[in-house]
Design a protein around this motif. Structure first.
Motif, mmCIF file in Angstrom:
data_model
loop_
_atom_site.group_PDB
_atom_site.id
_atom_site.type_symbol
_atom_site.label_atom_id
_atom_site.label_comp_id
_atom_site.label_asym_id
_atom_site.label_seq_id
_atom_site.Cartn_x
_atom_site.Cartn_y
_atom_site.Cartn_z
ATOM 1 N N THR A 119 0.812 -1.228 0.000
ATOM 2 C CA THR A 119 0.000 0.000 0.000
ATOM 3 C C THR A 119 0.844 1.276 0.000
ATOM 4 O O THR A 119 0.296 2.374 -0.126
ATOM 5 C CB THR A 119 -0.911 0.052 1.237
ATOM 6 N N GLY A 120 2.157 1.165 0.176
ATOM 7 C CA GLY A 120 2.993 2.371 0.299
ATOM 8 C C GLY A 120 2.884 3.244 -0.941
ATOM 9 O O GLY A 120 2.996 2.766 -2.064
ATOM 10 N N SER A 121 2.655 4.532 -0.702
ATOM 11 C CA SER A 121 2.430 5.410 -1.862
ATOM 12 C C SER A 121 3.723 6.117 -2.264
ATOM 13 O O SER A 121 4.740 6.017 -1.582
ATOM 14 C CB SER A 121 1.350 6.433 -1.532
ATOM 15 N N GLU A 122 3.634 6.861 -3.364
ATOM 16 C CA GLU A 122 4.824 7.534 -3.880
ATOM 17 C C GLU A 122 5.115 8.811 -3.099
ATOM 18 O O GLU A 122 4.246 9.345 -2.410
ATOM 19 C CB GLU A 122 4.631 7.894 -5.353
ATOM 20 N N PRO A 218 5.515 4.135 -5.605
ATOM 21 C CA PRO A 218 4.730 3.297 -4.687
ATOM 22 C C PRO A 218 5.432 1.964 -4.435
ATOM 23 O O PRO A 218 6.349 1.582 -5.170
ATOM 24 C CB PRO A 218 3.418 3.077 -5.447
ATOM 25 N N ASN A 219 4.978 1.280 -3.417
ATOM 26 C CA ASN A 219 5.569 -0.011 -3.061
ATOM 27 C C ASN A 219 4.559 -1.138 -3.302
ATOM 28 O O ASN A 219 3.757 -1.449 -2.416
ATOM 29 C CB ASN A 219 5.987 0.007 -1.584
ATOM 30 N N PRO A 220 4.603 -1.764 -4.483
ATOM 31 C CA PRO A 220 3.657 -2.860 -4.746
ATOM 32 C C PRO A 220 4.130 -4.189 -4.158
ATOM 33 O O PRO A 220 3.404 -5.177 -4.196
ATOM 34 C CB PRO A 220 3.671 -2.941 -6.286
ATOM 35 N N SER A 221 5.333 -4.234 -3.597
ATOM 36 C CA SER A 221 5.927 -5.517 -3.174
ATOM 37 C C SER A 221 5.382 -5.968 -1.813
ATOM 38 O O SER A 221 4.608 -5.260 -1.178
ATOM 39 C CB SER A 221 7.450 -5.368 -3.072
ATOM 40 N N LEU A 222 5.850 -7.122 -1.378
ATOM 41 C CA LEU A 222 5.422 -7.647 -0.077
ATOM 42 C C LEU A 222 6.370 -7.212 1.051
ATOM 43 O O LEU A 222 6.204 -7.609 2.192
ATOM 44 C CB LEU A 222 5.375 -9.178 -0.132
#
Ligand SMILES: O=C(O)CCC(=O)C(=O)O
Length: 280
Positions: A119-122, A218-222
């Motif tokens: 969920t981390g955004s840019e 953003p952070n799409p990773s786990l």
């Protein structure tokens, strides 16, 4: 206190590209301890101990929901002794800041950047001094990874050499998270100079010039990507600026070890006069 000096490569990279990286400034274990302080805070259970199921609050107030939506915790580090003493007023970081700023140093801003897994955004493209809007170009910025920071989980991106530009007025688009560099100028600058991805291990620090154009996606990773940041300046550069968040870090070459840290008040602040103790 140690005296730090950049080596030839660091100095060239600072002058030509506007940044350099210091590997292993603190051991990985200490970086994880600092990360623990932040996680404890963002995942604190609600006072009731039960997650909030309020249908009128779709963001939710459960620890998990809060942990997934925090982006930046401004001024968190000056309330955390472990982080403050290990990073912002740590012997090594202050010896680096001293090279740029001299014997009297204040920490102008301190923050935590939380980029939760998935969920981390840019953080939009910006120059730090484009957001400060106080005309300062000299302060020294540094950022420490507390998680591995990779291309896959939203590590910082820099446009090398972009620190040589003036401070560009930042703008807000309909979908901006905060003011940012005009997007057309960013595209042109990337086409001209390219991008570097600043991959770091926990405990690595990247230092950059406050005019450098930078961004994080953003952070799409786990994997979450937590980091701490600071801006160090000195009372001469910072003369007559608003400084309600500034804290002393070094006075006449000596580390200020007080906690809570001492506030750096305006030089021309005149204290209130004590009341006369007259008998009434
Ligand atoms: O950590 C990030 O993703 C952004 C950090 C940043 O832009 C800053 O410290 O100015």
């Amino acid at each position: 206190m140690d005296v730090w000096e950049p080596n030839r490569d660091q100095l060239t990279q600072w002058n030509e590209e506007g940044y350099f990286i210091l590997r292993g400034v603190v051991p990985c274990d200490l970086a994880y301890d600092m990360r623990g302080v932040i996680k404890n805070e963002i995942m604190k259970p609600e006072p009731s101990g039960s997650p909030d199921k309020d249908p009128m609050d779709p963001m939710g107030d459960s620890p998990e929901a809060k942990a997934s939506r925090f982006r930046k915790l401004g001024n968190f580090c000056s309330n955390s002794p472990l982080i403050w003493h290990s990073f912002h007023t740590g012997n090594f970081m202050l010896s680096v800041a001293r090279y740029f700023l001299g014997e009297d140093i204040i920490v102008k801003f301190n923050s935590v950047f939380v980029k939760p897994a998935e969920t981390g955004s840019e953080t939009p493209w910006h120059q730090d001094n484009g957001l400060w809007r106080d005309g300062e170009t000299e302060p020294f910025n540094a950022w420490m990874a507390l998680d591995p920071a990779r291309k896959s989980n939203g590590c910082l991106q820099f446009i090398p050499g972009s620190h040589k530009t003036e401070i560009v007025p930042h703008v807000v688009y309909d979908d901006s998270l905060h003011a940012e560099l005009p997007r057309d100028l960013v595209s042109d600058m990337i086409a001209e100079k390219g991008i570097v991805h600043i991959e770091c291990e926990p405990g690595d620090v990247v230092c950059w010039h406050s005019s450098l154009w930078h961004y994080s996606p953003p952070n799409p990773s786990l994997s979450s990507r937590i980091a701490i940041a600071g801006v160090w300046t000195n009372p001469i550069i910072n003369k007559n600026r608003k400084r309600e968040l500034s804290r002393w870090a070094l006075k006449k070459g000596k580390i200020c070890g007080a906690f809570p840290p001492e506030s750096a008040t305006f030089p021309d602040d005149v204290p209130f006069k004590p009341a006369a103790h007259k008998k009434v």
